[in-house]
Write a protein that holds these residues in place. Structure first.
Motif, mmCIF file in Angstrom:
data_model
loop_
_atom_site.group_PDB
_atom_site.id
_atom_site.type_symbol
_atom_site.label_atom_id
_atom_site.label_comp_id
_atom_site.label_asym_id
_atom_site.label_seq_id
_atom_site.Cartn_x
_atom_site.Cartn_y
_atom_site.Cartn_z
ATOM 1 N N TYR A 35 0.831 -1.209 0.000
ATOM 2 C CA TYR A 35 0.000 0.000 0.000
ATOM 3 C C TYR A 35 0.864 1.258 0.000
ATOM 4 O O TYR A 35 0.634 2.171 -0.779
ATOM 5 C CB TYR A 35 -0.936 0.013 1.226
ATOM 6 N N TRP A 36 1.871 1.316 0.861
ATOM 7 C CA TRP A 36 2.668 2.546 0.976
ATOM 8 C C TRP A 36 3.537 2.797 -0.254
ATOM 9 O O TRP A 36 3.767 3.949 -0.620
ATOM 10 C CB TRP A 36 3.524 2.534 2.261
ATOM 11 N N ARG A 39 0.823 4.097 -2.663
ATOM 12 C CA ARG A 39 0.276 5.387 -2.216
ATOM 13 C C ARG A 39 1.258 6.526 -2.521
ATOM 14 O O ARG A 39 0.868 7.599 -2.961
ATOM 15 C CB ARG A 39 -0.027 5.321 -0.714
ATOM 16 N N ARG A 40 2.547 6.288 -2.271
ATOM 17 C CA ARG A 40 3.537 7.347 -2.522
ATOM 18 C C ARG A 40 3.702 7.585 -4.029
ATOM 19 O O ARG A 40 4.125 8.653 -4.448
ATOM 20 C CB ARG A 40 4.879 6.997 -1.877
ATOM 21 N N VAL A 43 -0.344 8.980 -4.883
ATOM 22 C CA VAL A 43 -0.732 10.026 -3.919
ATOM 23 C C VAL A 43 -2.129 9.825 -3.303
ATOM 24 O O VAL A 43 -2.239 9.721 -2.098
ATOM 25 C CB VAL A 43 -0.587 11.457 -4.505
ATOM 26 N N HIS A 45 -5.539 8.251 -1.821
ATOM 27 C CA HIS A 45 -5.869 6.966 -1.185
ATOM 28 C C HIS A 45 -6.801 6.135 -2.070
ATOM 29 O O HIS A 45 -6.645 4.914 -2.177
ATOM 30 C CB HIS A 45 -6.534 7.187 0.181
ATOM 31 N N ASN A 49 -5.960 2.521 -3.292
ATOM 32 C CA ASN A 49 -6.829 1.390 -2.931
ATOM 33 C C ASN A 49 -7.174 0.557 -4.175
ATOM 34 O O ASN A 49 -7.111 -0.680 -4.135
ATOM 35 C CB ASN A 49 -8.104 1.933 -2.257
ATOM 36 N N VAL A 52 -4.036 -1.360 -5.222
ATOM 37 C CA VAL A 52 -3.740 -2.429 -4.251
ATOM 38 C C VAL A 52 -4.695 -3.612 -4.474
ATOM 39 O O VAL A 52 -4.265 -4.770 -4.513
ATOM 40 C CB VAL A 52 -3.852 -1.896 -2.795
ATOM 41 N N VAL A 110 -0.848 16.470 -3.053
ATOM 42 C CA VAL A 110 -0.127 16.374 -1.766
ATOM 43 C C VAL A 110 -0.524 17.564 -0.885
ATOM 44 O O VAL A 110 -0.861 17.404 0.293
ATOM 45 C CB VAL A 110 1.409 16.340 -1.977
ATOM 46 N N ASP A 113 -3.881 17.509 0.946
ATOM 47 C CA ASP A 113 -4.070 16.614 2.098
ATOM 48 C C ASP A 113 -4.382 17.450 3.344
ATOM 49 O O ASP A 113 -3.743 18.483 3.592
ATOM 50 C CB ASP A 113 -2.790 15.781 2.318
ATOM 51 N N HIS A 115 -3.721 17.067 6.326
ATOM 52 C CA HIS A 115 -2.632 17.184 7.310
ATOM 53 C C HIS A 115 -1.406 17.896 6.753
ATOM 54 O O HIS A 115 -0.378 17.984 7.431
ATOM 55 C CB HIS A 115 -2.213 15.795 7.814
ATOM 56 N N GLU A 122 9.121 16.598 6.307
ATOM 57 C CA GLU A 122 8.585 15.368 5.698
ATOM 58 C C GLU A 122 7.596 15.648 4.576
ATOM 59 O O GLU A 122 7.495 14.881 3.620
ATOM 60 C CB GLU A 122 7.974 14.429 6.754
ATOM 61 N N TRP A 123 6.859 16.774 4.677
ATOM 62 C CA TRP A 123 5.923 17.147 3.604
ATOM 63 C C TRP A 123 6.676 17.712 2.405
ATOM 64 O O TRP A 123 6.287 17.498 1.257
ATOM 65 C CB TRP A 123 4.863 18.131 4.116
ATOM 66 N N LEU A 125 9.526 16.768 1.594
ATOM 67 C CA LEU A 125 10.079 15.551 1.000
ATOM 68 C C LEU A 125 9.056 14.892 0.071
ATOM 69 O O LEU A 125 9.378 14.497 -1.048
ATOM 70 C CB LEU A 125 10.488 14.591 2.122
ATOM 71 N N GLU A 126 7.797 14.809 0.510
ATOM 72 C CA GLU A 126 6.736 14.221 -0.331
ATOM 73 C C GLU A 126 6.556 15.029 -1.609
ATOM 74 O O GLU A 126 6.375 14.451 -2.689
ATOM 75 C CB GLU A 126 5.387 14.172 0.429
#
Lengths: 182, 157
Positions: A35-36, A39-40, A43, A45, A49, A52, A110, A113, A115, A122-123, A125-126
């Motif tokens: 999944y990860w 997802r990366r 982007v 979900h 999904n 996956v 991104v 999102d 959050h 870290e964001w 980085l994404e």
């Protein structure tokens, strides 16, 4: 992850009585890593999904004929990377946007999102990862987040270890540069 | 799995600011990973159920159906050309003969004479409508004389 337990899962999958239970165990074992990775790459979900689910349905359909000349782990990852790259390819064909516009769209996803925090490293980085070309992004995610050895990655992506190492180093430098400039 | 230290050492050399940043950023809906295996089992069962019930729509069935239709067409074509058509034509002839035999002989003779007269008139008119001189201009006189001498007196115009 041990090859013995994969071997057991395969044996149980080939038995009609234990087939579903073995598949459930296999999904539980690999779902988060798969999944990860996806997802990366995609982007959103919802898209992740879909990819996956397609991946594991293909695993179910092909597992009985799995020849065991490669590791189960590598085989599942190969299905996932192929599904992921096919999905991105389809998206490109459907969209009239250029490649750079498509990268920009993913960066916007991104930022959308709930959050997202532009100040957090870290964001950043994404966001930086979304600027990379697809295959280089795949190499970076596999190495940086999934800590996959070059040897395994080489079997998975059918590329030499040297080429993968060069690709990863180049990607890491580009990302670092992006973070320093933003 | 390669030792974590090796991966970190490599990163320290290549891009040190990226060290220890592998935290998760994106969120996953609550319970997603708990539900996924059950959703997948339901999906594969549904797929297998559908694939067994859509037998009549499968490509293999279509091939058999097409082959059956082609063989049927060939078989009936051969049968029809060899037998029924000739029998049917024979039956029509037979029926026509029976119907004609029921008619009085003088009616049949009158019909044949009228038909011949009509045909002869039509041919003569057709020839007269063209220039007869043009038609015979390339025929030598001796040849025309010989042809006229050979004709019986009844057929002379």
């Amino acid at each position: 992850m041990t090859s013995t337990s994969d071997q057991q899962l395969l044996q149980e999958f080939r038995n009609p009585i234990t087939k579903e239970a073995a598949f459930t165990m296999l999904v539980k074992k690999y779902q988060e890593r798969i999944y990860w990775l996806i997802r990366r790459m995609v982007v959103s979900h919802e898209d992740a999904n879909d990819v996956v689910q397609n991946t594991f349905i293909r695993v179910w359909n092909g597992l009985e004929k799995f020849r065991e000349d490669s590791q189960l782990y590598t085989w599942i990852y190969r299905i996932a990377t192929n599904e992921c790259l096919s999905f991105l390819e389809q998206q490109k064909r459907k969209s009239l946007a250029s490649l750079s516009e498509k990268d920009q769209e993913r960066a916007e996803q991104v930022k959308a999102d709930s959050h997202f925090d532009a100040q957090k490293l870290e964001w950043k980085l994404e966001l930086a990862i979304q600027q990379l070309p697809e295959r280089q992004r795949m190499v970076f995610i596999l190495r940086y987040y999934q800590e996959m050895p070059y040897e395994q990655m080489s079997k998975l992506l059918e590329t030499s270890e040297g080429a993968l190492k060069a690709s990863y180093h180049h990607a890491a430098k580009k990302i670092e540069q992006y973070i320093l400039n933003h | 799995m390669e030792k974590k230290e090796t991966i970190q050492d490599e990163l320290r050399e290549v891009a040190p600011s990226l060290l220890h940043q592998q935290q998760s950023t994106f969120q996953v809906p609550t319970g997603y990973f708990e539900q996924l295996p059950h959703k997948l089992i339901a999906a594969v069962n549904k797929e297998e159920k559908n694939s067994s019930t859509i037998f009549f729509r499968s490509p293999r069935w279509t091939v058999f159906a097409a082959a059956a239709v082609t063989i049927s067409i060939l078989f009936f074509s051969l049968y029809y050309f060899r037998n029924p058509l000739n029998e049917e034509t024979g039956a029509v002839d037979q029926w026509a003969k029976q119907e004609i035999s029921k008619l009085p002989e003088e009616h049949v003779s009158a019909y044949i004479d009228n038909t011949n007269a009509f045909l002869q008139t039509a041919t003569a008119e057709k020839i007269e409508s063209n220039d007869l001189a043009v038609l015979i201009q390339d025929i030598p006189h001796e040849e025309i004389k010989r042809l006229l001498n050979d004709l019986p007196a009844t057929e002379m115009p």
